[in-house]
Design an enzyme around this catalytic site. Structure first.
Site, PDB file in Angstrom:
ATOM      1  NE  ARG A  41      -4.608  -1.386   1.951  1.00 61.04           N
ATOM      2  CZ  ARG A  41      -5.172  -1.898   2.707  1.00 61.04           C
ATOM      3  NH1 ARG A  41      -4.688  -1.949   3.883  1.00 61.04           N
ATOM      4  NH2 ARG A  41      -6.323  -2.469   2.501  1.00 61.04           N
ATOM      5  CE  LYS A  91     -10.064  -4.994   8.361  1.00 60.74           C
ATOM      6  NZ  LYS A  91      -9.756  -3.894   7.447  1.00 60.74           N
ATOM      7  N   GLY A 140      -5.535  -5.256   1.770  1.00 62.55           N
ATOM      8  CA  GLY A 140      -4.295  -5.328   2.167  1.00 62.55           C
ATOM      9  C   GLY A 140      -3.749  -6.615   2.460  1.00 62.55           C
ATOM     10  N   GLY A 162     -12.601  -4.296   1.672  1.00 62.14           N
ATOM     11  CA  GLY A 162     -13.940  -3.822   1.990  1.00 62.14           C
ATOM     12  C   GLY A 162     -14.508  -2.903   0.952  1.00 62.14           C
TER      13      GLY A 162
HETATM   14  N1  LIG Z   1      -9.938 -18.771  10.226  1.00 64.90           N
HETATM   15  C1  LIG Z   1      -9.373 -17.468  10.585  1.00 64.90           C
HETATM   16  N2  LIG Z   1      -9.409 -17.183  11.926  1.00 64.90           N
HETATM   17  C2  LIG Z   1      -8.715 -15.974  12.140  1.00 64.90           C
HETATM   18  N3  LIG Z   1      -8.082 -15.093  11.355  1.00 64.90           N
HETATM   19  C3  LIG Z   1      -8.286 -15.538  10.062  1.00 64.90           C
HETATM   20  C4  LIG Z   1      -8.650 -16.753   9.664  1.00 64.90           C
HETATM   21  N4  LIG Z   1      -8.556 -16.872   8.331  1.00 64.90           N
HETATM   22  C5  LIG Z   1      -7.900 -15.675   7.968  1.00 64.90           C
HETATM   23  N5  LIG Z   1      -7.903 -14.862   9.063  1.00 64.90           N
HETATM   24  C6  LIG Z   1      -6.808 -13.511   8.973  1.00 64.90           C
HETATM   25  O1  LIG Z   1      -7.886 -12.499   8.362  1.00 64.90           O
HETATM   26  C7  LIG Z   1      -6.776 -11.478   7.955  1.00 64.90           C
HETATM   27  C8  LIG Z   1      -6.901 -10.661   6.673  1.00 64.90           C
HETATM   28  O2  LIG Z   1      -8.391 -10.233   7.088  1.00 64.90           O
HETATM   29  P1  LIG Z   1      -8.927  -9.095   6.194  1.00 64.90           P
HETATM   30  O3  LIG Z   1      -8.570  -7.920   6.858  1.00 64.90           O
HETATM   31  O4  LIG Z   1     -10.475  -9.148   6.197  1.00 64.90           O
HETATM   32  O5  LIG Z   1      -8.392  -9.238   4.683  1.00 64.90           O
HETATM   33  P2  LIG Z   1      -8.000  -7.961   3.732  1.00 64.90           P
HETATM   34  O6  LIG Z   1      -6.941  -7.211   4.326  1.00 64.90           O
HETATM   35  O7  LIG Z   1      -7.515  -8.761   2.631  1.00 64.90           O
HETATM   36  O8  LIG Z   1      -9.353  -7.256   3.262  1.00 64.90           O
HETATM   37  C9  LIG Z   1      -5.519 -12.025   7.921  1.00 64.90           C
HETATM   38  O9  LIG Z   1      -4.446 -11.338   8.784  1.00 64.90           O
HETATM   39  C10 LIG Z   1      -5.647 -13.571   8.101  1.00 64.90           C
HETATM   40  O10 LIG Z   1      -4.541 -14.119   9.198  1.00 64.90           O
HETATM   41  O1  LIG Z   2      -7.409  -2.547   5.544  1.00 68.68           O
HETATM   42  C1  LIG Z   2      -8.342  -1.828   5.308  1.00 68.68           C
HETATM   43  O2  LIG Z   2      -9.303  -2.555   4.518  1.00 68.68           O
HETATM   44  P1  LIG Z   2      -9.391  -4.235   3.877  1.00 68.68           P
HETATM   45  O3  LIG Z   2      -8.833  -4.846   5.060  1.00 68.68           O
HETATM   46  O4  LIG Z   2     -10.809  -4.350   3.893  1.00 68.68           O
HETATM   47  O5  LIG Z   2      -8.554  -4.115   2.781  1.00 68.68           O
HETATM   48  C2  LIG Z   2      -8.446  -0.343   5.182  1.00 68.68           C
HETATM   49  O6  LIG Z   2      -7.120   0.365   5.732  1.00 68.68           O
HETATM   50  C3  LIG Z   2      -9.473   0.226   6.038  1.00 68.68           C
HETATM   51  O7  LIG Z   2      -9.333  -0.251   7.295  1.00 68.68           O
HETATM   52  P2  LIG Z   2     -10.631  -0.318   8.260  1.00 68.68           P
HETATM   53  O8  LIG Z   2     -11.307  -1.561   7.617  1.00 68.68           O
HETATM   54  O9  LIG Z   2     -10.152  -0.709   9.564  1.00 68.68           O
HETATM   55  O10 LIG Z   2     -11.387   0.647   7.925  1.00 68.68           O
END
Ligand SMILES: Nc1ncnc2c1ncn2[C@@H]1O[C@H](COP(=O)(O)OP(=O)(O)O)[C@@H](O)[C@H]1O
Ligand SMILES: O=C(OP(=O)(O)O)[C@H](O)COP(=O)(O)O
Length: 403
Positions: A39, A207, A360, A384
């Site tokens: 990023r 999330k 991310g 998101g």
């Molecule tokens: N079964 C699980 N239990 C807890 N954490 C998980 C699980 N599967 C994936 N994760 C965690 O989810 C995190 C990423 O989630 P998220 O922020 O939603 O993705 P992104 O940043 O790609 O949008 C990673 O750090 C990973 O370790």
């Molecule tokens: O990591 C982010 O989003 P993403 O995990 O959905 O890609 C952005 O920095 C937004 O962070 P936030 O979901 O805490 O508002």
């Protein structure tokens, strides 16, 4: 997008002007060390173009989700150092958001200087639900501006958040879309306007509460929804299956039950799971059926049977959007599910599918697992944000630029 862009701002001229830039520099950290600078690298061109053109650049960014107060573990110090390295110029870090230090440093800026404010979420007003509180922070940010200022929105990963540095600030300053936001929206438009069928969305990550809501909106728009990561335990719980200590959103169990009934042909969840006795890299682990998660254990990856089934489903997709790792890929023992599904998407892309990876951590997973970045059609910085864009929702950080 009917908004002014960075090019418009540069054409107007920025020499001597203070430009506030919202970037998404929310990078993964391991004990204070950045594990994937994606990023930061993606945000650099907009900041660089402004500094080169003689602007006094003030960057606003967040790291993680602090509780509205200083948290040393979420300081932007390592990010400032990395940003400086990527830009090839000095980046000052203010010790606060809009306090004495930020004010003094902003007053001392000369043309071409870059100042990064400390984690904007250390100020509780940034994420407040109260409009007046957010507006007060936006006003304080504008006070850092010397003369005729401007706001550039370049944090694509955060444009779905109605927050002071993303949304409210655009009401107070002339506003422009940065290069990253403009480029991301252009790619996502392709997915919403002429997505070839079958259209598959793969969802994982942690999330859970944010993204379970997205599933409701996306399910009717796609042919296949593959769900892994921390997302599917609530679906298991909705089927009366015990999930031990796995991530589970109790208040969404009813919604998941309805979704499973209504979209039985669309939603695919894992059959097997890699469980662990603790959340750590060297936890005891075992692969079991989803029906056999013992009390006290937690699911940290999808199992090999699920990978095989998901890969078969994805092999015929013509459009794929993937957000959220299938497991805790940061720990080697729980990385195979993410790797397997990513490889299946790469294979589909090789056969002509249009594929986008967003988020991310998802983008970091691609790089950390040694997968080829050019195996996907596009790697987006927003998870998101991309999902909400695909849902057809109005994104506050983009709507604010249109006014
Ligand atoms: N079964 C699980 N239990 C807890 N954490 C998980 C699980 N599967 C994936 N994760 C965690 O989810 C995190 C990423 O989630 P998220 O922020 O939603 O993705 P992104 O940043 O790609 O949008 C990673 O750090 C990973 O370790
Ligand atoms: O990591 C982010 O989003 P993403 O995990 O959905 O890609 C952005 O920095 C937004 O962070 P936030 O979901 O805490 O508002």
């Amino acid at each position: 997008m009917a908004v002014k862009t960075l090019k418009d701002l540069l054409d107007e001229g920025v020499e001597g002007r203070t430009v506030l830039v919202r970037s998404d520099l929310n990078v993964p950290l391991d004990n204070g060390t950045i594990t994937d600078p994606g990023r930061i690298v993606a945000s650099a061109p907009t900041i660089s173009a402004l500094a080169e053109a003689g602007a006094k650049v003030i960057v606003m960014a967040h790291l993680g989700r602090p509780k509205g107060e200083f948290d040393a573990a979420l300081s932007l110090a390592p990010v400032a150092a990395k940003l400086g390295e990527v830009l090839g110029r000095n980046v000052q870090l203010a010790g606060d958001v809009v306090g004495q230090d930020a004010l003094a440093r902003s007053e001392g800026l000369t043309d071409g200087d870059v100042l990064l404010l400390e984690n904007i979420r250390f100020d509780p007003r940034e994420t407040s639900k109260d409009d007046a509180e957010r507006e007060a922070l936006a006003k304080a940010l504008v006070e850092l501006v010397d003369g005729e200022g401007a706001f550039v929105s370049d944090g694509f990963g955060v444009v779905h958040r109605k927050q002071a540095s993303v949304y409210d600030i655009a009401k107070l300053l002339p506003h422009y879309a940065g290069n990253l936001v403009a480029a991301e929206v252009e790619v996502l438009q392709k997915l919403t306007q002429d997505s070839e069928r079958p259209y598959a969305v793969v969802l994982g990550g942690s999330k859970v509460s944010d993204k379970l809501a997205v599933i409701e909106a996306l399910a009717p728009k796609v042919d296949t929804l593959v769900i892994g990561g921390g997302m599917y335990y609530t679906f298991l719980a909705a089927q009366g299956i015990s999930v031990g200590n796995s991530l589970c959103q109790e208040e969404m169990i009813g919604t998941c039950k309805e979704l499973l009934e209504r979209y039985a042909d669309v939603i695919h969840i894992p059959q097997d799971v890699v469980i662990a006795d603790s959340f750590s890299a060297d936890a005891e682990s075992e692969t079991v059926s989803v029906m056999e998660i013992p009390d006290g254990w937690m699911g940290l990856d999808i199992g090999p049977r699920s990978v095989e089934r998901f890969a078969a489903i994805l092999s015929s997709a013509k459009t794929v959007f993937w957000n959220g790792p299938m497991g805790v890929f940061e720990f080697e023992k729980f990385a195979a599910g993410t790797k397997g599904v990513a490889e299946a998407i790469i294979e589909a892309t090789g056969k002509g599918a249009f594929s986008v990876v967003g988020g991310g951590d998802s983008a970091a997973a691609v790089r950390q697992l040694g997968l080829p970045e050019d195996g996907f059609s596009h790697i987006s910085t927003g998870g998101g944000a991309s999902l909400e864009y695909l849902e057809g929702k109005t994104l506050p950080g983009i709507a604010a630029l249109e006014d």
